[in-house]
Design a protein around this motif. Structure first.
Motif, PDB file in Angstrom:
ATOM      1  N   ALA A 282       0.836  -1.201   0.000  1.00  0.00           N
ATOM      2  CA  ALA A 282       0.000   0.000   0.000  1.00  0.00           C
ATOM      3  C   ALA A 282       0.871   1.251   0.000  1.00  0.00           C
ATOM      4  O   ALA A 282       0.623   2.205  -0.753  1.00  0.00           O
ATOM      5  CB  ALA A 282      -0.912  -0.006   1.218  1.00  0.00           C
ATOM      6  N   ALA A 283       1.944   1.222   0.836  1.00  0.00           N
ATOM      7  CA  ALA A 283       2.823   2.386   0.914  1.00  0.00           C
ATOM      8  C   ALA A 283       3.509   2.640  -0.421  1.00  0.00           C
ATOM      9  O   ALA A 283       3.671   3.786  -0.857  1.00  0.00           O
ATOM     10  CB  ALA A 283       3.860   2.178   2.009  1.00  0.00           C
TER      11      ALA A 283
ATOM     12  N   ALA B  77       5.701   5.913  -1.375  1.00  0.00           N
ATOM     13  CA  ALA B  77       6.612   6.105  -0.248  1.00  0.00           C
ATOM     14  C   ALA B  77       8.018   5.617  -0.614  1.00  0.00           C
ATOM     15  O   ALA B  77       8.171   4.656  -1.372  1.00  0.00           O
ATOM     16  CB  ALA B  77       6.103   5.327   0.960  1.00  0.00           C
TER      17      ALA B  77
ATOM     18  N   VAL C 215       2.381   1.880  -3.370  1.00  0.00           N
ATOM     19  CA  VAL C 215       1.396   2.471  -4.283  1.00  0.00           C
ATOM     20  C   VAL C 215       1.288   3.972  -4.026  1.00  0.00           C
ATOM     21  O   VAL C 215       1.195   4.786  -4.951  1.00  0.00           O
ATOM     22  CB  VAL C 215       0.023   1.780  -4.113  1.00  0.00           C
ATOM     23  CG1 VAL C 215      -1.057   2.515  -4.899  1.00  0.00           C
ATOM     24  CG2 VAL C 215       0.114   0.337  -4.557  1.00  0.00           C
ATOM     25  N   ASP C 216       1.340   4.349  -2.743  1.00  0.00           N
ATOM     26  CA  ASP C 216       1.247   5.770  -2.404  1.00  0.00           C
ATOM     27  C   ASP C 216       2.540   6.522  -2.680  1.00  0.00           C
ATOM     28  O   ASP C 216       2.633   7.719  -2.392  1.00  0.00           O
ATOM     29  CB  ASP C 216       0.893   5.933  -0.912  1.00  0.00           C
ATOM     30  CG  ASP C 216      -0.537   5.489  -0.645  1.00  0.00           C
ATOM     31  OD1 ASP C 216      -1.284   5.345  -1.623  1.00  0.00           O
ATOM     32  OD2 ASP C 216      -0.881   5.282   0.534  1.00  0.00           O
TER      33      ASP C 216
END
Lengths: 297, 294
Positions: B192-193, B198, B195-196
């Protein structure tokens, strides 16, 4: 779930190969730096042992004068001076005897008590189990002087009894075995044993103990290492040099050969080599044992 | 609940009985007997004579004992801080997917942990020997120093060596514990990170460290308890100049079993127990261990 996971992982790896292509040089140097750190630390871990083995094969005058990097030919001379004074191999056999007997007792009674806590319901069980956990908080040296005096009045000083008998009471072993019985011994097996007319102890020996073998192996390795390294108790309760285990012999080597460096190095080589062989055989089991234990803690 | 297990339940009691009998004889009785001895005067030969609080009064005026408390704390802090940082960094590196030979590196880093502490103490005292040690030979060969360094003549160098040996012995164990903690962090969080958008650093500070906190605290607290009982390896490295590397348990051992002042040794043992308890409670309070454990 698994199919889903692999899809996600494929997606990620596709993404990673893309970024890899974009920053090729950067990731190359990153990896180089990471491996450099790993190898440097590994080098630091092994160097003292390498130095110890090399130094043990040289004469005292060479040890005093030079930086030694390659093996010499003096190992047997150093070795002979060592075993003339300190019976290191006797110490080795003593350690094997104490360690094996203690480990067997520890494993058997830990499994028995862990099973007793896991699969039976009797009055005061929870309080007794809390008491077992409570004893894990007591630091090892608290009772050492009373222990010495008590062993004196039992006439057990200078025997192996004070080193071996306490292995029966291992709180961590009981805790560990109870967890294992909770998760891997189904009630149905015990029931079937009872229907076949087995006594309770026979059920434990024939059905439970074989099922607990993976746990016994893990606990056994840690119990073995702990007992092998035990130093304070044998030094206090044993008086005859012949009876001492290896760690105390190594301490004797240090105090008796204050200037004979070659002999001292041979002594520590003898104490490290068996551990090195043992470790190379079971390192996978040790490492997975620690990681399993850590997750539970 | 189950009829068959209810009428067999007394067997469970018999199965746990050997533990309690042996613990009473070899564990609890010696602890209570030590408490009694700490209120007596006993040299190991004649019978103990009751002296009340004399041993404890002597303890409060004993500068060596206070010095040994200070030494233990100094050596513990000097070994635990770099130890945890190194263990964490290596655990994070070895948890990366692209690293090859993970098992080899883990095994090599862990190996010093299973060598007898006595052996390590003797080995390092030889390696850091002033005239014959290989460390001085090496430093002179690469030109870092001109004359051999007299390591064990300086209080702080001696303490650094003792702390260094302990750090060297235990960082591999802590690293394995950290790797176990890292492997329990769900992969999805990192995905998820990512994808964001990070960075690696963001992920380390925002996901890994917060989620690893329980494991870090567990390691910290066990090392307080273990670190305050340092004994075997420091004993082999000696007391240091002006007793600068005399630890609490070394002082206990030397008082009781080398100077044969058993009753005073028992008082020291109880004082060490109180100190260990005090620091474990502080670190548990400080880290809210109770919440974490649930």
């Amino acid at each position: 779930m698994k199919a889903n996971d692999s899809v996600i992982k494929n997606g990620i790896s596709l993404k990673q190969t893309k970024t890899k292509k974009a920053f090729n040089a950067k990731s190359f140097f990153g990896k180089f730096a990471v491996y450099f750190v790993l190898i440097a630390v590994a080098f630091t871990c092994l160097l003292p042992f390498y130095s110890m083995m090399i130094t043990s094969t040289h004469t005292n005058s060479d040890i005093a004068r030079k930086l030694l990097l390659i093996p010499g030919s003096e190992f047997m001379n150093n070795y002979n001076r060592l075993i003339d004074t300190v019976p290191v191999w006797r110490g080795f056999i003593n350690t094997v005897f104490i360690t094996v007997v203690s480990t067997v007792l520890n494993l058997y009674f830990s499994a028995l008590a862990g099973y007793g806590f896991s699969k039976y319901n009797y009055k005061g069980k929870n309080i007794l189990f809390l008491a077992v956990l409570g004893t894990m908080m007591i630091p090892g040296q608290l009772g050492i002087i009373g222990f010495f005096k008590l062993m004196d009045s039992f006439q057990m000083l200078n025997t192996y009894w004070p080193l071996i008998l306490p292995s029966i009471s291992n709180a961590f072993g009981i805790f560990f075995m109870k967890q294992m019985c909770d998760s891997s011994i189904p009630y149905e097996i015990l029931e079937s044993g009872r229907i076949d007319g087995c006594g309770e102890l026979k059920i434990f020996h024939r059905l439970v103990l074989p099922l607990l073998m993976p746990a016994v192996a893990t606990l056994g390795i840690f119990s073995f290492i702990g007992k092998w390294n035990d130093f304070l108790t044998p030094m206090i309760v044993l008086f005859d040099n012949e009876l001492q285990p290896l760690p105390v012999m190594i301490a004797m080597v240090k105090s008796q050969f204050s200037t004979d460096f070659g002999a001292m190095y041979v002594g520590i080589v003898i104490s490290v080599i068996p551990i090195l062989i043992f470790f190379s055989l079971v390192s996978k089991k040790i490492i997975s044992g620690i990681t399993a234990g850590a997750l539970k803690g | 609940m189950r009829n068959s297990s209810i009428n067999k339940s007394r067997y469970g009691f018999y199965f746990v009985l050997p533990y309690f009998i042996v613990f009473l004889v070899f564990g609890l009785t010696p602890i209570l007997f030590s408490l009694y001895l700490s209120f007596t005067k006993w040299d190991g030969f004649s019978d103990p004579v009751w002296v009340g609080l004399d041993n404890y009064a002597r303890l409060f005026k004993d500068t060596y004992f206070f010095k040994s408390i200070g030494n233990t704390l100094i050596i513990w802090i000097m070994s635990i801080v770099p130890q945890l940082i190194l263990a964490l960094a290596l655990a994070m590196i070895l948890n990366e997917k692209f690293i090859k030979g993970k098992h080899f590196f883990r095994a090599v880093f862990y190996f010093p942990n299973i060598v007898t502490p006595v052996t390590l103490g003797v080995l390092f005292s030889l390696m850091f020997d002033w005239q014959t040690g290989s460390v001085n030979k090496f430093l002179m060969a690469i030109g870092l120093v001109d004359d051999p360094v007299y390591w064990f003549n300086s209080p702080w160098l001696s303490r650094i060596i003792v702390a260094g040996v302990i750090m060297w012995q235990y960082f591999g164990f802590n690293m394995l514990v950290f790797i176990a903690g890292l492997q329990s962090i769900p992969e999805e969080l990192y995905e998820a990170a990512q994808v964001d958008g990070a960075t690696k650093w963001d992920m380390a500070t925002q996901i890994t460290l917060p989620l690893l906190k329980p494991v870090l605290l567990f390691t910290f607290i066990t090392s307080v308890i273990g670190g305050l009982q340092l004994f075997d390896a420091p004993l082999m490295l000696g007391n240091g100049p002006d007793n600068s590397t005399l630890t609490m348990v070394m002082y206990l051992f030397q008082t009781a079993f080398q100077q044969f002042d058993y009753s005073y040794g028992a008082a020291i043992a109880y004082a060490i127990f109180v100190i260990v308890l005090f620091f474990s409670l502080i670190s548990m309070k400080f880290s809210n261990m109770k919440k974490v454990e649930e």
